[in-house]
Write a protein that holds these residues in place. Structure first.
Motif, mmCIF file in Angstrom:
data_model
loop_
_atom_site.group_PDB
_atom_site.id
_atom_site.type_symbol
_atom_site.label_atom_id
_atom_site.label_comp_id
_atom_site.label_asym_id
_atom_site.label_seq_id
_atom_site.Cartn_x
_atom_site.Cartn_y
_atom_site.Cartn_z
ATOM 1 N N LEU A 3 46.010 35.151 31.714
ATOM 2 C CA LEU A 3 44.931 34.809 32.550
ATOM 3 C C LEU A 3 43.723 34.342 31.615
ATOM 4 O O LEU A 3 43.464 34.463 30.628
ATOM 5 C CB LEU A 3 44.388 36.503 32.947
ATOM 6 N N ALA A 4 42.828 33.692 32.484
ATOM 7 C CA ALA A 4 41.792 33.213 31.843
ATOM 8 C C ALA A 4 40.219 33.585 32.758
ATOM 9 O O ALA A 4 40.279 33.277 33.923
ATOM 10 C CB ALA A 4 41.697 31.717 31.862
ATOM 11 N N VAL A 5 39.719 34.375 31.945
ATOM 12 C CA VAL A 5 38.432 34.966 32.668
ATOM 13 C C VAL A 5 37.149 34.315 32.349
ATOM 14 O O VAL A 5 37.011 33.922 31.189
ATOM 15 C CB VAL A 5 37.966 36.593 32.211
ATOM 16 N N HIS A 6 36.322 33.733 33.109
ATOM 17 C CA HIS A 6 35.032 33.088 32.946
ATOM 18 C C HIS A 6 34.001 33.779 33.499
ATOM 19 O O HIS A 6 34.040 34.120 34.476
ATOM 20 C CB HIS A 6 34.783 31.438 33.241
ATOM 21 N N VAL A 7 32.824 33.878 32.930
ATOM 22 C CA VAL A 7 31.586 34.445 33.549
ATOM 23 C C VAL A 7 30.415 33.463 33.567
ATOM 24 O O VAL A 7 30.223 32.987 32.496
ATOM 25 C CB VAL A 7 31.347 35.746 32.724
ATOM 26 N N THR A 8 30.021 33.408 34.544
ATOM 27 C CA THR A 8 28.834 32.357 34.796
ATOM 28 C C THR A 8 27.606 33.251 34.625
ATOM 29 O O THR A 8 27.325 34.062 35.408
ATOM 30 C CB THR A 8 28.892 31.590 36.164
ATOM 31 N N ALA A 9 26.634 32.742 33.620
ATOM 32 C CA ALA A 9 25.704 33.531 33.517
ATOM 33 C C ALA A 9 24.214 32.781 33.212
ATOM 34 O O ALA A 9 24.353 31.696 32.936
ATOM 35 C CB ALA A 9 25.775 34.272 32.144
ATOM 36 N N MET A 10 23.209 33.526 33.336
ATOM 37 C CA MET A 10 21.838 32.719 33.395
ATOM 38 C C MET A 10 20.704 33.815 33.120
ATOM 39 O O MET A 10 20.411 34.499 34.060
ATOM 40 C CB MET A 10 21.603 31.741 34.249
ATOM 41 N N ASN A 11 20.283 33.780 31.962
ATOM 42 C CA ASN A 11 18.753 34.808 31.748
ATOM 43 C C ASN A 11 19.124 36.059 32.346
ATOM 44 O O ASN A 11 18.094 36.905 32.564
ATOM 45 C CB ASN A 11 17.807 34.159 32.444
ATOM 46 N N ARG A 12 20.119 36.857 32.251
ATOM 47 C CA ARG A 12 20.553 37.996 32.465
ATOM 48 C C ARG A 12 21.359 38.852 31.326
ATOM 49 O O ARG A 12 22.358 39.226 31.338
ATOM 50 C CB ARG A 12 21.104 38.513 33.829
ATOM 51 N N PRO A 13 20.768 38.942 30.319
ATOM 52 C CA PRO A 13 21.576 39.635 28.942
ATOM 53 C C PRO A 13 22.053 40.965 29.304
ATOM 54 O O PRO A 13 23.129 41.422 28.721
ATOM 55 C CB PRO A 13 20.482 39.742 27.979
ATOM 56 N N ASP A 14 21.106 42.024 29.817
ATOM 57 C CA ASP A 14 21.591 43.340 30.274
ATOM 58 C C ASP A 14 22.910 43.376 31.211
ATOM 59 O O ASP A 14 23.852 44.013 30.838
ATOM 60 C CB ASP A 14 20.525 44.188 30.684
ATOM 61 N N THR A 15 22.748 42.585 32.207
ATOM 62 C CA THR A 15 23.951 42.554 33.172
ATOM 63 C C THR A 15 25.029 41.864 32.751
ATOM 64 O O THR A 15 26.170 42.540 32.883
ATOM 65 C CB THR A 15 23.412 42.153 34.643
ATOM 66 N N LEU A 16 24.770 40.674 32.003
ATOM 67 C CA LEU A 16 26.015 40.172 31.336
ATOM 68 C C LEU A 16 26.777 41.077 30.197
ATOM 69 O O LEU A 16 27.923 40.958 30.383
ATOM 70 C CB LEU A 16 25.501 38.959 30.825
ATOM 71 N N LEU A 17 26.018 41.863 29.489
ATOM 72 C CA LEU A 17 26.727 42.787 28.449
ATOM 73 C C LEU A 17 27.510 43.679 29.176
ATOM 74 O O LEU A 17 28.544 44.074 28.896
ATOM 75 C CB LEU A 17 25.371 43.479 27.477
ATOM 76 N N ALA A 18 26.905 44.230 30.411
ATOM 77 C CA ALA A 18 27.628 45.320 30.931
ATOM 78 C C ALA A 18 28.806 44.627 31.509
ATOM 79 O O ALA A 18 29.771 45.287 31.637
ATOM 80 C CB ALA A 18 26.680 45.974 32.034
ATOM 81 N N THR A 19 28.669 43.506 32.101
ATOM 82 C CA THR A 19 29.869 42.884 32.686
ATOM 83 C C THR A 19 31.019 42.852 31.759
ATOM 84 O O THR A 19 32.282 42.782 32.130
ATOM 85 C CB THR A 19 29.604 41.722 33.358
ATOM 86 N N LEU A 20 30.692 42.206 30.523
ATOM 87 C CA LEU A 20 31.620 41.899 29.544
ATOM 88 C C LEU A 20 32.333 43.247 28.975
ATOM 89 O O LEU A 20 33.270 43.376 28.641
ATOM 90 C CB LEU A 20 31.109 41.192 28.400
ATOM 91 N N ARG A 21 31.388 44.320 28.737
ATOM 92 C CA ARG A 21 31.927 45.657 28.416
ATOM 93 C C ARG A 21 33.104 46.289 29.163
ATOM 94 O O ARG A 21 34.047 46.412 28.853
ATOM 95 C CB ARG A 21 30.894 46.502 28.180
ATOM 96 N N ALA A 22 32.568 46.090 30.301
ATOM 97 C CA ALA A 22 33.699 46.716 31.465
ATOM 98 C C ALA A 22 34.955 45.697 31.523
ATOM 99 O O ALA A 22 36.080 46.424 31.559
ATOM 100 C CB ALA A 22 32.974 46.866 32.882
ATOM 101 N N ALA A 23 34.825 44.454 31.401
ATOM 102 C CA ALA A 23 35.985 43.698 31.639
ATOM 103 C C ALA A 23 36.898 43.867 30.277
ATOM 104 O O ALA A 23 38.058 43.739 30.581
ATOM 105 C CB ALA A 23 35.551 41.922 31.540
ATOM 106 N N VAL A 24 36.391 44.116 29.223
ATOM 107 C CA VAL A 24 37.184 44.392 27.881
ATOM 108 C C VAL A 24 37.695 45.817 27.964
ATOM 109 O O VAL A 24 38.922 46.102 27.805
ATOM 110 C CB VAL A 24 36.346 44.137 26.605
ATOM 111 N N ASP A 25 36.781 46.646 28.184
ATOM 112 C CA ASP A 25 37.241 48.115 28.102
ATOM 113 C C ASP A 25 38.286 48.591 29.276
ATOM 114 O O ASP A 25 39.173 49.211 28.796
ATOM 115 C CB ASP A 25 36.016 48.927 28.237
ATOM 116 N N LEU A 26 38.098 48.037 30.220
ATOM 117 C CA LEU A 26 39.098 48.462 31.395
ATOM 118 C C LEU A 26 40.259 47.364 31.578
ATOM 119 O O LEU A 26 40.899 47.611 32.237
ATOM 120 C CB LEU A 26 38.460 48.566 32.786
ATOM 121 N N ALA A 27 40.269 46.651 30.670
ATOM 122 C CA ALA A 27 41.554 45.546 30.864
ATOM 123 C C ALA A 27 42.806 46.207 30.062
ATOM 124 O O ALA A 27 42.751 46.972 29.309
ATOM 125 C CB ALA A 27 41.153 44.372 29.858
#
Length: 218
Positions: A3-27
């Protein structure tokens, strides 16, 4: 399956970090998954610092010096996953947070069915078979948005009707679909074969990008 996951982001560090943490922790731990961040011209200093830290830790970060538009940024992420040889290319908005353990295995399980080209979670699993009718699987709510803090209701626009009734668990063991007319979502996956045939988002469009992609896959 890779699998390859990509996250498209712009100027939202808090939500980006939450997205990445959930993606890793629940994988799940038994799937090979590559992660790419496509930053679409951020100028927020906290976002830039977060991207620097991610890049230093080995995460692939693609930085656009200016906002290229959502379509082109998403397509950069898809192309990166394809170049890495992934079987399934997964897109996440930078405020899409997984709620389900082993979400990546759940997403990948749909592609065990050879006719499935696109899966959209919004909030339930949706499969769009190649060469056949668009179809949806009843399933549990798997994603929420960070900013809204709530799951999308089944009757909300883009949720494909009542897709949460009659859920039977994961992974699907038989044809798990019922027909719907289109798909829309902030978190979705496309098979390598479907991407080869139809590509990603249409840069000429400003709205309904996922819907257009779903209809082309169909």
């Amino acid at each position: 399956m890779k699998l390859a996951v990509h996250v498209t982001a712009m100027n939202r560090p808090d939500t980006l970090l939450a997205t990445l943490r959930a993606a890793v922790d629940l994988a799940s731990s038994d799937l090979q998954t590559d992660l790419t961040i496509v930053d679409n011209g951020s100028d927020d200093l906290r976002q830039i610092g977060l991207l620097d830290a991610l890049a230093a830790s080995g995460v692939r970060v693609i930085r656009n010096v200016m906002n290229l538009g959502l379509s082109r940024a998403v397509n950069q992420g898809l192309a990166a996953g394809y170049e890495m040889g992934a079987d399934v290319l997964i897109h996440l908005d930078d405020d899409a947070v997984q709620r389900t353990q082993d979400w990546d295995r759940i997403m990948a399980s749909y592609f065990a069915h050879p006719r499935v080209g696109l899966v959209v979670t919004n909030p339930a699993g949706v499969g769009i078979p190649r060469g056949g009718p668009v179809a949806a699987r009843a399933g549990e709510e798997a994603f929420a948005t960070v900013e809204g803090g709530e799951n999308l209701a089944p009757e909300a626009p883009g949720c494909l009707g009542d897709t949460t009734s009659g859920a039977s668990g994961y992974p699907p063991t038989g044809p798990p679909y019922r027909e719907v007319s289109w798909g829309l979502g902030f978190a979705w996956a496309i098979s390598r074969k479907a991407f080869e045939v139809v590509g990603g988002y249409d840069p000429a469009l400003l709205h309904q990008l996922e819907c257009d992609l779903a209809l082309r896959v169909r």
